[in-house]
Scaffold this active site. Structure first.
Site, PDB file in Angstrom:
ATOM      1  N   CYS A 109      36.461  36.566  33.714  1.00 34.08           N
ATOM      2  CA  CYS A 109      35.836  36.300  35.011  1.00 34.08           C
ATOM      3  C   CYS A 109      35.188  34.917  35.084  1.00 34.08           C
ATOM      4  CB  CYS A 109      34.875  37.398  35.402  1.00 34.08           C
ATOM      5  SG  CYS A 109      33.770  37.813  34.108  1.00 34.08           S
TER       6      CYS A 109
ATOM      7  N   ARG B 162      27.672  43.390  24.172  1.00 34.59           N
ATOM      8  CA  ARG B 162      26.730  42.592  24.972  1.00 34.59           C
ATOM      9  C   ARG B 162      25.792  43.491  25.776  1.00 34.59           C
ATOM     10  NH1 ARG B 162      29.342  37.674  28.089  1.00 34.59           N
ATOM     11  NH2 ARG B 162      29.607  38.872  29.967  1.00 34.59           N
TER      12      ARG B 162
ATOM     13  N   GLU C  46      22.973  38.636  30.765  1.00 41.63           N
ATOM     14  CA  GLU C  46      23.276  39.266  29.481  1.00 41.63           C
ATOM     15  C   GLU C  46      23.237  38.194  28.397  1.00 41.63           C
ATOM     16  OE1 GLU C  46      27.107  41.207  30.472  1.00 41.63           O
ATOM     17  OE2 GLU C  46      25.957  43.071  30.445  1.00 41.63           O
TER      18      GLU C  46
ATOM     19  N   ASN D  76      39.346  43.393  29.409  1.00 44.06           N
ATOM     20  CA  ASN D  76      39.641  42.017  28.996  1.00 44.06           C
ATOM     21  C   ASN D  76      38.828  41.576  27.780  1.00 44.06           C
ATOM     22  OD1 ASN D  76      37.269  41.820  30.470  1.00 44.06           O
ATOM     23  ND2 ASN D  76      37.779  39.842  31.360  1.00 44.06           N
TER      24      ASN D  76
ATOM     25  N   ILE E 262      42.045  34.851  40.624  1.00 39.37           N
ATOM     26  CA  ILE E 262      43.452  34.918  40.195  1.00 39.37           C
ATOM     27  C   ILE E 262      43.601  35.911  39.047  1.00 39.37           C
ATOM     28  CG2 ILE E 262      45.361  33.592  39.222  1.00 39.37           C
ATOM     29  CD1 ILE E 262      44.128  31.074  40.577  1.00 39.37           C
ATOM     30  N   PHE E 263      42.773  35.777  38.054  1.00 35.32           N
ATOM     31  CA  PHE E 263      42.817  36.621  36.849  1.00 35.32           C
ATOM     32  C   PHE E 263      44.196  36.575  36.195  1.00 35.32           C
ATOM     33  CE2 PHE E 263      40.563  39.938  34.410  1.00 35.32           C
ATOM     34  CZ  PHE E 263      39.293  39.405  34.518  1.00 35.32           C
TER      35      PHE E 263
ATOM     36  N   GLU F  46      27.950  42.422  36.264  1.00 37.84           N
ATOM     37  CA  GLU F  46      28.603  41.137  35.940  1.00 37.84           C
ATOM     38  C   GLU F  46      29.987  41.232  36.576  1.00 37.84           C
ATOM     39  OE1 GLU F  46      30.998  38.868  34.454  1.00 37.84           O
ATOM     40  OE2 GLU F  46      30.615  39.632  32.430  1.00 37.84           O
TER      41      GLU F  46
ATOM     42  N   SER G 273      37.342  50.873  29.382  1.00 40.99           N
ATOM     43  CA  SER G 273      38.567  50.935  30.173  1.00 40.99           C
ATOM     44  C   SER G 273      39.596  51.820  29.472  1.00 40.99           C
ATOM     45  CB  SER G 273      39.134  49.528  30.317  1.00 40.99           C
ATOM     46  OG  SER G 273      40.468  49.600  30.749  1.00 40.99           O
TER      47      SER G 273
HETATM   48  C1  SIN Z   1      34.228  38.399  31.283  1.00 35.81           C
HETATM   49  O1  SIN Z   1      35.313  37.942  31.577  1.00 35.81           O
HETATM   50  O2  SIN Z   1      33.833  39.429  31.823  1.00 35.81           O
HETATM   51  C2  SIN Z   1      33.330  37.797  30.235  1.00 35.81           C
HETATM   52  C3  SIN Z   1      33.698  36.460  29.786  1.00 35.81           C
HETATM   53  C4  SIN Z   1      32.848  35.960  28.632  1.00 35.81           C
HETATM   54  O3  SIN Z   1      31.994  36.652  28.104  1.00 35.81           O
HETATM   55  O4  SIN Z   1      33.046  34.812  28.253  1.00 35.81           O
END
Ligand code: SIN
Length: 481
Positions: free
Chosen positions: A288, A163, A460, A155, A384-385, A254, A180
């Site tokens: 997330c 990061r 992070e 994603n 939900i994603f 995370e 991925s």
């Molecule tokens: C994530 O969805 O894993 C990271 C989201 C973000 O860095 O804003």
């Protein structure tokens, strides 16, 4: 560089070169139309083991460089990513479906971690501690942990890599990245740019393959890896943690979220709508920290629902390459099925779909609002994603806090209020690593990103982001008289 195609690479990058072990390849597909963007060599667990050997061999000399030397290479990498922003954004959009403007935003966001940690590493200070007897002098040093295995999701094909590895590389660790298999091209392209920036052979390696469990297992079980940094689901995070137990690896995890966004009666409704739109529909809901549950107090409920629905109805589905598109495709068919199942479950339990609610071929799901949501529905407990926004009505502040905390997750949370006292009270009671007050977008390289409960461990970004990649060495000098 004239076209993005010149940044498409078809195999892993190990020990400073493009490398493959076997001959098997896999297709990388564009989720917009399921066309094949290209093929990549499919590597296995033994290949990961070899990349770890290489990273291990490179560690001593990389850590011996000065922070300033490492920082200069990182900054060159940062510049190269910016120089190739358009090509990288195109690759990212093609393989992830992310709207182009969001891909460009992710490149700025992801590159910012490189610049930030290039600077932070120069301030990786130890301490001088007063001796515990008159003849003793005591210092502490912060030393790189060693080889870092970074396991990253589709994603954020770029930002989740930078990061993790920017702080690692900045303090002197070497890295093996396992991106991925849905989005390998962005990962390989940035490794290429890092090579141009001057990282020595073996310091930064990317291994690509379609067997995440075996590749992850090698990273977790191999004694030469000191630390795993993972972004992904809580289920996989738990597996990686148990596989890492035998070698007592350090872990940054995370993991999943179930973010509530609470709108109190006293909120500025337009600000809350803006926050809900940004917090819910960023990358079609596939992050997330995306809002999972919208909790709205009864006095403002109908107005919020009316305005929010009007705004969501204006969103446009389509190819991420079209500049007026807000919502791209979902990543795969499993995601579509999950949206359908969650919608069916909500309707069966009394939910009402105000807009959206259907899949659109080949791989879209309409931005959806479901009102009369209740705590028996699947999305009350599960991430939900995707682009479904369930709205729960509540009466009192205490109800909202209880509902918000009624989850195993604890990553991001949001609330909207104009009451100063309430903003303190609610912030103190939310069991989350991140709280956005009157704000739905909270990510930046300058802040500590991470969760509590089953959303993971470690932070992070920010001044804390280096901590996960260093060991503190205490040195006691005796006999100084
Ligand atoms: C994530 O969805 O894993 C990271 C989201 C973000 O860095 O804003």
């Amino acid at each position: 560089m004239s076209t993005y195609k010149e940044l498409l690479f078809d195999r892993s990058f190990v020990n400073g070169k493009w490398t493959n072990q076997g001959t098997g390849k896999f297709d990388v597909k564009n989720p917009f139309d399921l066309s094949v963007i290209g093929q990549v060599h499919d590597e296995d667990r033994t290949f990961v083991g070899k990349a770890i050997d290489v990273a291990h061999a490179a560690f001593r000399s990389w850590k011996s460089k000065s922070a300033k030397e490492r920082s200069a290479i990182l900054l060159k990498w940062f510049d190269l990513i910016h120089q190739h922003k358009d090509e990288l954004a195109q690759i990212m959009t093609l393989e992830s479906g992310k709207p182009l403007a969001e891909s460009k935003g992710e490149i700025d966001y992801g590159a910012a971690y490189i610049q930030w940690f290039a600077e932070e590493a120069k301030r990786n200070y130890g301490d001088v501690i007063p001796g515990f007897t008159a003849d003793k002098r005591i210092i502490t040093l912060k030393e790189p942990v060693g080889v870092v295995g970074a396991i990253t999701p589709w994603n954020f094909p770029l930002a989740m890599i930078t990061r993790k590895i920017a702080p690692a590389l900045a303090v002197g660790c070497t890295v093996v990245v396992r991106p991925s298999e849905e989005t390998p091209f962005t990962a390989l392209a940035i490794n290429y740019l890092a090579d141009l920036a001057g990282f020595p052979k073996g310091v930064y390696n990317t291994v690509v393959g379609t067997d995440p469990s075996e590749m992850g297992k090698e990273l977790c079980e191999n004694k030469k890896v000191a630390k795993i940094s993972f972004t992904g689901s809580t289920k996989v995070g738990k597996i990686l943690m148990s596989q890492s137990a035998n070698t007592l690896k350090k872990l940054s995890l995370e993991l999943g979220g179930n973010a509530p966004l609470i709108v109190f009666d006293d909120a500025d409704v337009d600000l809350a709508i803006k926050g809900a739109l940004g917090g819910k529909f960023r990358f079609g809901g596939q992050t997330c920290v995306c809002v999972n549950r919208i909790l709205v107090q009864e006095g403002i409920h109908d107005l919020f629902v009316e305005k929010f629905t009007a705004a969501v109805k204006k969103m446009k589905l389509g190819s991420g390459l079209d500049t007026d598109v807000n919502i791209g495709p979902l990543i795969n068919q499993r995601a579509i099925r999950r949206m359908e199942e969650m919608t069916e479950d909500a309707i069966a339990k009394g939910g009402k779909v105000l807009t959206g609610g259907k899949a659109v071929a080949p791989q879209f799901f309409e931005p959806t609002i479901i009102i009369d949501a209740n705590e028996s529905m699947e999305f009350a407990q599960n991430e939900i994603f995707g682009p479904i926004a369930p709205i729960f009505k509540f009466k009192t502040e205490q109800d909202a806090i209880r509902m918000a905390n009624d989850t195993v997750y604890g990553l991001a949370s949001y609330f909207f209020t104009n009451d100063l006292n309430r903003s303190w009270r609610v912030r103190e009671q939310l069991e989350y690593g991140i709280v956005g007050i009157n704000e739905g977008l909270i990510s930046s390289e300058v802040v500590p990103f991470g969760g509590v409960k089953e959303s993971g461990q470690g932070r992070e970004g920010s001044k804390y982001g280096l901590d996960s990649y260093v060991d503190i060495k205490y040195v006691c000098i005796g006999g100084v008289l």
